[in-house]
Design a protein around this motif. Structure first.
Motif, PDB file in Angstrom:
ATOM      1  N   PRO A 237       0.802  -1.232   0.000  1.00 50.54           N
ATOM      2  CA  PRO A 237       0.000   0.000   0.000  1.00 50.54           C
ATOM      3  C   PRO A 237       0.829   1.274   0.000  1.00 50.54           C
ATOM      4  N   ARG A 238       2.063   1.208   0.498  1.00 47.73           N
ATOM      5  CA  ARG A 238       2.905   2.412   0.511  1.00 47.73           C
ATOM      6  C   ARG A 238       3.232   2.883  -0.903  1.00 47.73           C
ATOM      7  N   LEU A 239       3.331   1.944  -1.836  1.00 50.39           N
ATOM      8  CA  LEU A 239       3.602   2.320  -3.227  1.00 50.39           C
ATOM      9  C   LEU A 239       2.450   3.140  -3.809  1.00 50.39           C
ATOM     10  N   HIS A 240       1.240   2.798  -3.430  1.00 52.44           N
ATOM     11  CA  HIS A 240       0.063   3.448  -4.007  1.00 52.44           C
ATOM     12  C   HIS A 240      -0.290   4.738  -3.267  1.00 52.44           C
ATOM     13  N   MET A 241       0.193   4.846  -2.034  1.00 49.91           N
ATOM     14  CA  MET A 241       0.092   6.133  -1.349  1.00 49.91           C
ATOM     15  C   MET A 241       1.048   7.153  -1.978  1.00 49.91           C
ATOM     16  N   ALA A 242       2.186   6.653  -2.479  1.00 51.21           N
ATOM     17  CA  ALA A 242       3.159   7.539  -3.089  1.00 51.21           C
ATOM     18  C   ALA A 242       2.661   8.140  -4.398  1.00 51.21           C
ATOM     19  N   ARG A 243       1.744   7.439  -5.039  1.00 55.22           N
ATOM     20  CA  ARG A 243       1.172   7.928  -6.297  1.00 55.22           C
ATOM     21  C   ARG A 243      -0.326   7.609  -6.280  1.00 55.22           C
ATOM     22  N   PRO A 244      -1.112   8.474  -5.649  1.00 58.94           N
ATOM     23  CA  PRO A 244      -2.535   8.166  -5.404  1.00 58.94           C
ATOM     24  C   PRO A 244      -3.406   8.387  -6.638  1.00 58.94           C
ATOM     25  N   ALA A 245      -3.138   7.636  -7.700  1.00 57.62           N
ATOM     26  CA  ALA A 245      -3.950   7.739  -8.917  1.00 57.62           C
ATOM     27  C   ALA A 245      -5.337   7.160  -8.655  1.00 57.62           C
ATOM     28  N   ALA A 246      -6.283   7.599  -9.465  1.00 56.94           N
ATOM     29  CA  ALA A 246      -7.683   7.221  -9.257  1.00 56.94           C
ATOM     30  C   ALA A 246      -7.852   5.710  -9.222  1.00 56.94           C
ATOM     31  N   GLU A 250      -7.314   1.191  -4.275  1.00 56.72           N
ATOM     32  CA  GLU A 250      -8.439   0.273  -4.087  1.00 56.72           C
ATOM     33  C   GLU A 250      -8.221  -1.018  -4.868  1.00 56.72           C
ATOM     34  N   ALA A 251      -7.747  -0.897  -6.117  1.00 54.77           N
ATOM     35  CA  ALA A 251      -7.495  -2.080  -6.929  1.00 54.77           C
ATOM     36  C   ALA A 251      -6.383  -2.927  -6.326  1.00 54.77           C
ATOM     37  N   ALA A 252      -5.331  -2.267  -5.841  1.00 53.39           N
ATOM     38  CA  ALA A 252      -4.222  -3.001  -5.232  1.00 53.39           C
ATOM     39  C   ALA A 252      -4.675  -3.731  -3.977  1.00 53.39           C
ATOM     40  N   LYS A 253      -5.496  -3.087  -3.171  1.00 52.35           N
ATOM     41  CA  LYS A 253      -5.980  -3.732  -1.943  1.00 52.35           C
ATOM     42  C   LYS A 253      -6.825  -4.964  -2.265  1.00 52.35           C
ATOM     43  N   ALA A 254      -7.666  -4.862  -3.304  1.00 54.53           N
ATOM     44  CA  ALA A 254      -8.501  -6.006  -3.669  1.00 54.53           C
ATOM     45  C   ALA A 254      -7.627  -7.197  -4.074  1.00 54.53           C
ATOM     46  N   LEU A 255      -6.590  -6.943  -4.874  1.00 53.87           N
ATOM     47  CA  LEU A 255      -5.682  -8.019  -5.258  1.00 53.87           C
ATOM     48  C   LEU A 255      -4.919  -8.546  -4.044  1.00 53.87           C
ATOM     49  N   HIS A 256      -4.470  -7.635  -3.188  1.00 50.60           N
ATOM     50  CA  HIS A 256      -3.744  -8.041  -1.977  1.00 50.60           C
ATOM     51  C   HIS A 256      -4.608  -8.944  -1.110  1.00 50.60           C
ATOM     52  N   ASP A 257      -5.877  -8.593  -0.942  1.00 47.97           N
ATOM     53  CA  ASP A 257      -6.779  -9.391  -0.115  1.00 47.97           C
ATOM     54  C   ASP A 257      -7.035 -10.768  -0.736  1.00 47.97           C
ATOM     55  N   ILE A 270      12.492 -10.174 -10.126  1.00 44.57           N
ATOM     56  CA  ILE A 270      12.434  -8.858  -9.487  1.00 44.57           C
ATOM     57  C   ILE A 270      11.247  -8.060 -10.016  1.00 44.57           C
ATOM     58  N   GLN A 271      11.060  -8.102 -11.344  1.00 42.84           N
ATOM     59  CA  GLN A 271       9.975  -7.351 -11.982  1.00 42.84           C
ATOM     60  C   GLN A 271       9.289  -8.232 -13.015  1.00 42.84           C
ATOM     61  N   ASP A 272       7.970  -8.164 -13.018  1.00 41.09           N
ATOM     62  CA  ASP A 272       7.173  -8.921 -13.973  1.00 41.09           C
ATOM     63  C   ASP A 272       6.803  -8.048 -15.167  1.00 41.09           C
ATOM     64  N   PRO A 273       6.301  -8.645 -16.260  1.00 41.36           N
ATOM     65  CA  PRO A 273       5.812  -7.853 -17.389  1.00 41.36           C
ATOM     66  C   PRO A 273       4.764  -6.837 -16.943  1.00 41.36           C
ATOM     67  N   LEU A 274       4.629  -5.775 -17.711  1.00 42.25           N
ATOM     68  CA  LEU A 274       3.787  -4.657 -17.297  1.00 42.25           C
ATOM     69  C   LEU A 274       2.325  -5.033 -17.130  1.00 42.25           C
ATOM     70  N   SER A 275       1.835  -5.994 -17.892  1.00 39.30           N
ATOM     71  CA  SER A 275       0.420  -6.373 -17.765  1.00 39.30           C
ATOM     72  C   SER A 275       0.123  -6.938 -16.388  1.00 39.30           C
ATOM     73  N   ILE A 276       1.171  -7.444 -15.703  1.00 36.23           N
ATOM     74  CA  ILE A 276       1.024  -7.928 -14.327  1.00 36.23           C
ATOM     75  C   ILE A 276       1.438  -6.841 -13.338  1.00 36.23           C
ATOM     76  N   ARG A 277       2.601  -6.259 -13.565  1.00 35.59           N
ATOM     77  CA  ARG A 277       3.135  -5.293 -12.620  1.00 35.59           C
ATOM     78  C   ARG A 277       2.241  -4.053 -12.488  1.00 35.59           C
ATOM     79  N   CYS A 278       1.573  -3.687 -13.550  1.00 37.38           N
ATOM     80  CA  CYS A 278       0.760  -2.464 -13.545  1.00 37.38           C
ATOM     81  C   CYS A 278      -0.728  -2.735 -13.351  1.00 37.38           C
ATOM     82  N   MET A 279      -1.088  -3.925 -12.922  1.00 32.15           N
ATOM     83  CA  MET A 279      -2.508  -4.230 -12.716  1.00 32.15           C
ATOM     84  C   MET A 279      -3.214  -3.230 -11.805  1.00 32.15           C
ATOM     85  N   PRO A 280      -2.607  -2.798 -10.685  1.00 33.13           N
ATOM     86  CA  PRO A 280      -3.335  -1.842  -9.841  1.00 33.13           C
ATOM     87  C   PRO A 280      -3.716  -0.549 -10.568  1.00 33.13           C
ATOM     88  N   SER A 281      -2.812  -0.018 -11.369  1.00 32.48           N
ATOM     89  CA  SER A 281      -3.155   1.224 -12.062  1.00 32.48           C
ATOM     90  C   SER A 281      -4.137   0.982 -13.194  1.00 32.48           C
TER      91      SER A 281
END
Length: 498
Positions: A237-246, A250-257, A270-281
Motif C-alpha cells: 500500500p505504501r507504493l500506491h500512497m506515493a502515487r494516489p492515482a484514481a 483500491e485495486a491493489a488492496k482487492a488483489l492483496h486481499d 524482481i519485476q514482472d511484465p507490465l500487464s502484471i506489474r501495472c494491474m493496480p493502475s
C-alpha cells in the motif's frame, strides 16, 4: 425482494437492474402523485394564459413556429404517430424494462407536467410485465424521442407489445393484463417520449455488468499472479500512497486481499511484465471509469430532464436543454476506453502465461510437451476478441449531422455510446474466461504450490467447469462454459462495490 418505492430521488443503477432483470416491483411513494398534480395544474394554467409551450400548443423541431390548432389532445396522438420512426432489431426485454423504470423514476420528480393517471398507467404496465416492442435504431442522443414513441403508443393501445414471452398487439396485451388504454391530455405524449430513458436505463445495466466483470477480472488477475509466480511487492500500500492515482490503491488492496496468506511464496523475478506489474493502475482506471458512468446514470435517473420543464414551486414553465446527455455519453466513451485498456492487459497476461515458458512454466502450458499445442492456439482467439474490443472503443459521440432544418444541430449519440460499451463488456468477459483457464492451468503445473484461501476458491470455481489439460483437446467449448458462468451470474464470488 422489497419493492422499489419511487420518491423522486435515490434511484440507483442496481435498482434499475433489479426491476429489469429480477422483476422487482415498483411502488409510487406517498408524495409523488401530489407533486404531479401540482405540476399539471401549473402547466394547464400557463397554457390557459396564452403562453407558448413547446409541444403543447406549438409544433416540434422545425415546426416550432407552428401553432397547434384544434384539439390539443389529438395533437399528442399525432406527434406520437409522426415520430414513430425507429427501425431495426427490437431491444431485449430487460433493456425495455430498464427504459420503463428509468422513465418513471425521472417522471416522479414532477417536472414534466404529465397527467398523474398516465404516470400510474406506466407503472402498472411495468409491474404487469407488459412491454412495448421497441426498435433499437433511431436515437441520436438528443433525447431518445424516436425510440420512446413505442412506449407511449403502448399506453394508448397501439403498436406491438411483449407479454408473457409472446408478441401481440398492444391493445390485446393490455387487456390480457387487465389494464386498459389511456387518454392523453395536452403535452402528455411529449412528456412520455422527450427524455433519454433508453440511454439511462441501458446505461444502468451496463454499469451493473461492468462492476461484476471488474470483480471477475480481479479474480483472474490474482490467479495469474499465483500461477505466474509474480512479485507481490507491487501490492504494497505504501507504493500506491506515493502515487494516489484514481482507484489504484483500491485495486491493489482487492488483489492483496485475494492473495493474502500467512507465508507468501518468494517471487520468481524482481519485476514482472507490465500487464502484471501495472494491474493496480490499470484496474484503478477501470474503477474510476465505472464510477464516473454510474454517477452520470444516476444523475439522469433522478433528474427532471423534460423540455419544457415545469417548475411547480415557482409556477413556471420554461424551455430547457436538459434532455441532452453530453456528460452521459462522455462517461461511457471513457468507460469504453478503460475497458479496452483492461482487456488488452488481460490478453497480454494470457499470452505471457501460454507462451514459450516464462518463470519455469512449461511451453504453451502443455504438460506433455513435444508437438502438443497446449493453450497456444487460443492466442489467436484472444487476439481476435481484443481487436473487436479495440474497434468498439473508437468514439462515436461526435458523429452527427444537423437535422430538422438545422434546429437540432448537435447530438450526443448516447445510446450508441452505451450499446457499444455494453458489447465491449461482453467481449471483455470472454477474455477473462480465457485468463482464468490459463491461470488455473499454470497453478496446476507448479508443483507444491499452496494457494491463498481466496485464490484457492477461484481455482476451484474454474475447475468445477473446466478440468486441467492433460493432453490436447478442444478448449473452445470449455471456454464457452466458463464464460456462460461468468456472464450468467453463476460465478460464486461477488462484484466490486463502487
Amino acid at each position: 425482494m422489497s419493492a422499489l418505492v419511487l420518491t423522486g430521488t435515490g434511484v440507483s443503477t442496481s435498482d434499475v437492474a433489479a426491476v429489469a432483470r429480477e422483476a422487482r416491483k415498483v411502488e409510487i411513494g406517498p408524495d409523488v402523485v401530489g407533486r404531479l398534480e401540482k405540476a399539471r395544474k401549473v402547466l394547464d394554467q400557463a397554457a390557459a394564459s396564452g403562453q407558448q409551450i413547446y409541444g403543447l400548443n406549438t409544433g416540434l423541431g422545425a415546426n416550432l413556429g407552428t401553432t397547434v390548432q384544434g384539439d390539443a389532445s389529438a395533437f399528442q396522438r399525432q406527434l406520437l404517430e409522426g415520430r414513430s420512426a425507429a427501425v431495426g432489431e427490437a431491444l431485449p426485454v430487460e433493456a425495455v424494462r430498464a427504459t420503463m423504470v428509468a422513465r418513471v423514476a425521472m417522471l416522479s420528480t414532477g417536472g414534466s407536467g404529465l397527467s398523474p393517471a398516465v404516470f400510474v398507467a406506466l407503472v402498472d404496465a411495468l409491474n404487469a410485465g407488459v412491454h412495448p416492442v421497441m426498435p433499437s435504431l433511431g436515437s441520436i442522443g438528443a433525447g431518445d424521442l424516436v425510440l420512446m414513441t413505442a412506449l407511449a403508443r403502448l399506453l394508448i393501445g397501439e403498436g406491438e407489445a411483449d407479454y408473457q414471452g409472446r408478441r401481440m398487439p398492444a391493445a390485446k396485451a393490455l387487456m390480457m393484463a387487465r389494464l386498459g388504454p389511456i387518454s392523453l391530455a395536452p403535452k402528455d405524449g411529449l412528456s412520455l417520449i422527450n427524455a433519454s430513458a433508453v440511454s439511462a436505463g441501458s446505461g444502468a445495466l451496463a454499469v451493473t455488468d461492468a462492476l461484476s466483470a471488474l470483480a471477475q477480472q480481479q479474480h483472474a488477475g490474482a490467479l495469474t499472479m499465483e500461477g505466474f509466480g509474480a512479485n507481490r511487492t507491487i501490492l504494497d500500500p505504501r507504493l500506491h500512497m506515493a502515487r494516489p492515482a484514481a482507484g489504484q490503491a483500491e485495486a491493489a488492496k482487492a488483489l492483496h486481499d485475494l492473495l493474502a496468506r500467512e507465508d507468501a511464496p518468494a517471487p520468481t523475478t524482481i519485476q514482472d511484465p507490465l500487464s502484471i506489474r501495472c494491474m493496480p493502475s490499470i484496474h484503478g482506471a477501470l474503477i474510476e471509469g465505472i464510477g464516473q458512468a454510474k454517477r452520470a446514470v444516476e444523475i439522469e435517473l433522478n433528474a427532471a430532464a423534460d423540455n419544457p420543464l415545469v417548475l411547480g414551486d415557482d409556477e413556471l414553465v420554461l424551455s430547457t436543454g436538459n434532455f441532452h446527455t453530453a456528460a452521459l455519453s462522455l462517461a461511457f466513451e471513457t468507460l469504453g476506453l478503460a475497458i479496452a485498456q483492461g482487456a488488452a492487459a488481460c490478453a497480454a497476461r494470457f499470452i505471457q502465461l501460454t507462451g514459450p515458458g516464462r518463470n519455469r512454466l512449461p511451453k504453451y502450458l502443455s504438460p506433455v510437451g513435444g508437438a502438443s499445442a497446449g493453450f497456444v492456439p487460443l492466442q489467436k482467439t484472444v487476439t481476435s476478441i481484443l481487436a473487436s474490443i479495440r474497434h468498439k472503443a473508437n468514439p462515436v459521440m461526435l458523429d452527427f449531422l444537423p437535422v430538422s432544418e438545422g434546429v437540432e444541430d448537435h447530438a450526443t449519440q448516447t445510446p450508441l455510446a452505451v450499446s457499444k460499451c455494453a458489447a465491449m463488456i461482453a467481449l471483455w468477459r470472454r477474455l477473462i474466461a480465457f485468463e482464468l483457464m490459463a491461470a488455473a492451468q499454470a497453478v496446476d503445473l507448479r508443483e507444491g504450490l499452496v494457494l491463498a484461501p481466496r485464490t484457492d476458491a477461484i481455482h476451484a470455481a474454474v475447475r468445477s467447469l473446466v478440468p486441467a489439460l492433460r493432453e490436447d483437446r478442444p478448449l473452445g467449448v470449455e471456454a464457452e462454459a466458463l464464460h456462460a458462468a461468468l456472464a450468467g451470474g453463476n460465478w460464486p464470488l461477488k462484484r466490486v462495490a463502487i
